[in-house]
Write an enzyme that holds these catalytic residues in place. Structure first.
Site, mmCIF file in Angstrom:
data_model
loop_
_atom_site.group_PDB
_atom_site.id
_atom_site.type_symbol
_atom_site.label_atom_id
_atom_site.label_comp_id
_atom_site.label_asym_id
_atom_site.label_seq_id
_atom_site.Cartn_x
_atom_site.Cartn_y
_atom_site.Cartn_z
ATOM 1 N N ILE A 134 49.890 42.723 43.395
ATOM 2 C CA ILE A 134 48.738 41.975 43.947
ATOM 3 C C ILE A 134 49.125 40.497 44.052
ATOM 4 O O ILE A 134 49.514 39.903 43.046
ATOM 5 C CB ILE A 134 47.491 42.095 43.038
ATOM 6 C CG1 ILE A 134 47.159 43.553 42.749
ATOM 7 C CG2 ILE A 134 46.308 41.376 43.664
ATOM 8 C CD1 ILE A 134 46.022 43.730 41.733
ATOM 9 N N LYS A 203 49.077 37.360 30.871
ATOM 10 C CA LYS A 203 48.684 37.256 32.290
ATOM 11 C C LYS A 203 47.420 36.407 32.441
ATOM 12 O O LYS A 203 47.315 35.596 33.360
ATOM 13 C CB LYS A 203 48.470 38.658 32.860
ATOM 14 C CG LYS A 203 49.763 39.492 32.897
ATOM 15 C CD LYS A 203 49.487 40.973 33.104
ATOM 16 C CE LYS A 203 50.749 41.799 33.167
ATOM 17 N NZ LYS A 203 50.505 43.245 33.112
HETATM 18 N N1 HSE Z 1 53.059 47.155 30.923
HETATM 19 C C1 HSE Z 1 52.499 46.454 32.043
HETATM 20 C C2 HSE Z 1 51.226 47.191 32.451
HETATM 21 C C3 HSE Z 1 53.480 46.407 33.172
HETATM 22 O O1 HSE Z 1 51.004 48.310 31.966
HETATM 23 O O2 HSE Z 1 50.445 46.651 33.207
HETATM 24 C C4 HSE Z 1 53.177 45.385 34.219
HETATM 25 O O3 HSE Z 1 53.091 44.092 33.707
#
Ligand code: HSE
Length: 440
Positions: A134, A203
């Site tokens: 995205i 994130k």
């Molecule tokens: N482990 C992460 C997830 C991978 O499951 O979203 C992508 O950042």
């Protein structure tokens, strides 16, 4: 014009995806970038014989890529904090642009990396670090640049979302589903990063910094995982018209910034409540645009490669332009970012779902509602489940689950009321509570 040379550090799932898509779409990428580019050097200890590496220098030392004078752009795909941090700082010191998919690196070391890059006049791009395929970084930094962002909320960990979806749809237990997610390759090397919310916090911190033009601040992000989400709460939430999602929420309030990752009940009619499996979605509310929603694959080789390559194309297109033509990593210079106070979890305001296990005696419900009322907490919904009538809820025999949804209240007031409820004689267990967001 010379061909722009790309050096890739790490040839795991994402590295292989980047190489494959760059080779498959070479012509259109060169046209979009406005000049030719090619992968010239790959650093990996595990070469993949099934990939086409003709005309590519292969090194088992990733630093050989960073120190290769022919490489213009370094793509860091090794993940983790070290040696990724050292590698990226070395690339910057060598005057190379950097593209990375490494959310942990950016969340923890981003301030130092961006400051060093600005001082050296190179760019650091990290679209793939958040929500895989995205283009949420570009959307926030450029597409929504006219807006004062009020809040954002995202399902930004695919593994966690897959687990919660399986628990809801198939009534499966948390531990079983996690084992599946690991086998399917969704989970981080250390799956506690997924289920305890650390990956989502990395994130969220990046998104919050972009949204509120503030330095990255991982230390003040409240993080709660999904390992304690009980199957009966998944079922009860559904009965009340909600879905439990593991959300990252960043909100600008009059008191400061809220930055929190935790299981959250959201009304099932919201589009984001219907984002299932390993898919990701981010809802962003800007003052001019109002609510916008971004949806797509949050992980996987080619979705993540899609974001990495978009960053490469941007850098190649601007490779001859003066540095001030580049979009800065957080949308503005590190000098103009402003530290905001991040609220502690006790200071945030939320509605709450609470499940109270009680002895099946008259008057218990009124004691609970009295405590809430004494604390100024309004109740939006009440549900009572008797164990013998509702086997599917997993309630112990002779107990009743009293389930309530409250109105919005300061968390410290709510948790203090919860302590008073737990002190009632008829309450048999600690109270389970989950924050509720209307996302209206
Ligand atoms: N482990 C992460 C997830 C991978 O499951 O979203 C992508 O950042």
């Amino acid at each position: 014009m010379n061909v722009i040379k790309i050096g890739i550090c790490g040839l795991g799932t994402v590295g292989a995806g980047v190489l494959t898509v760059m080779q498959r779409n070479a012509d259109l990428l060169n046209r979009r970038a406005g000049r030719a580019m090619r992968v010239s050097h790959v650093g990996t200890r595990r070469p993949k014989p099934d990939l086409n590496t003709a005309d590519i220098t292969l090194s088992d030392d990733i630093f050989a890529v960073v120190n290769d004078p022919d490489v213009d752009i370094v793509v860091e795909l090794i993940g983790g904090y070290e040696p990724a941090f050292e590698l990226v700082m070395q690339a910057i010191a060598n005057g190379k642009h950097v593209v990375t998919a490494n959310k942990a690196l950016i969340a923890v070391h981003g301030n130092a990396i961006f400051t060093a890059a600005e001082a050296k006049g190179v760019s650091v791009r990290y679209e793939a670090a958040v929500a895989g395929g995205i283009p949420i970084i570009k959307a926030l930094r450029e597409g929504l640049s006219a807006n004062k962002i009020e809040w954002l909320a995202g399902i930004i960990n695919g593994t966690g979302n897959y687990i919660l979806t399986e628990m809801r749809d198939k009534g499966r237990l948390f531990a079983d589903v996690l084992a599946d997610a690991q086998q399917l390759g969704y989970a981080e090397a250390d799956p506690t990063f997924d289920v305890e919310g650390i990956d989502a916090a990395h994130k969220l911190v990046i998104l919050a910094s972009l949204a509120f033009a503030m330095p990255l601040n991982i230390d003040n992000c409240f993080t709660q995982g999904i390992s304690a989400v009980a199957p009966q709460d998944v079922t009860l939430a559904t009965e009340l018209g909600y879905r439990i999602k593991h959300l990252g929420i960043a909100r600008r309030t009059a008191k400061g910034i809220e930055m929190r990752v935790h299981p959250t009940l959201i009304p099932h009619r919201r589009l984001i409540a219907n984002v299932d499996g390993v898919m990701n979605a981010v809802l962003v509310k800007g003052d001019a645009v109002d609510a916008t929603l971004y949806y797509g694959a949050g992980a996987g080789a080619e979705p993540t490669a899609s974001s990495v390559i978009a960053d490469i194309v941007d850098l190649v297109r601007l490779s001859e332009a003066p540095y001030n033509a580049q979009v800065l990593s957080l949308g503005e210079s590190a000098d103009t970012l402003v530290e905001h106070r991040v609220l502690s979890i006790n200071e945030i305001e939320s509605a709450y779902y609470l499940r109270v296990m009680v002895d099946d005696k008259p008057g218990v419900l009124s004691h609970i509602t009295q405590i809430l009322s004494d604390s100024g907490i309004s109740i939006d919904a009440v549900l009572q489940k008797e164990s013998d009538q509702h086997q599917g809820h997993g309630l112990p025999a002779g107990h009743v689950a009293v389930v309530l949804i409250t109105d919005v209240i300061v968390e410290a007031i709510f948790t203090s009321a919860v302590k008073n409820i737990e002190a009632l004689d008829s309450v048999t267990d600690t109270v389970t509570f989950i924050r509720v967001e209307s996302l209206a």
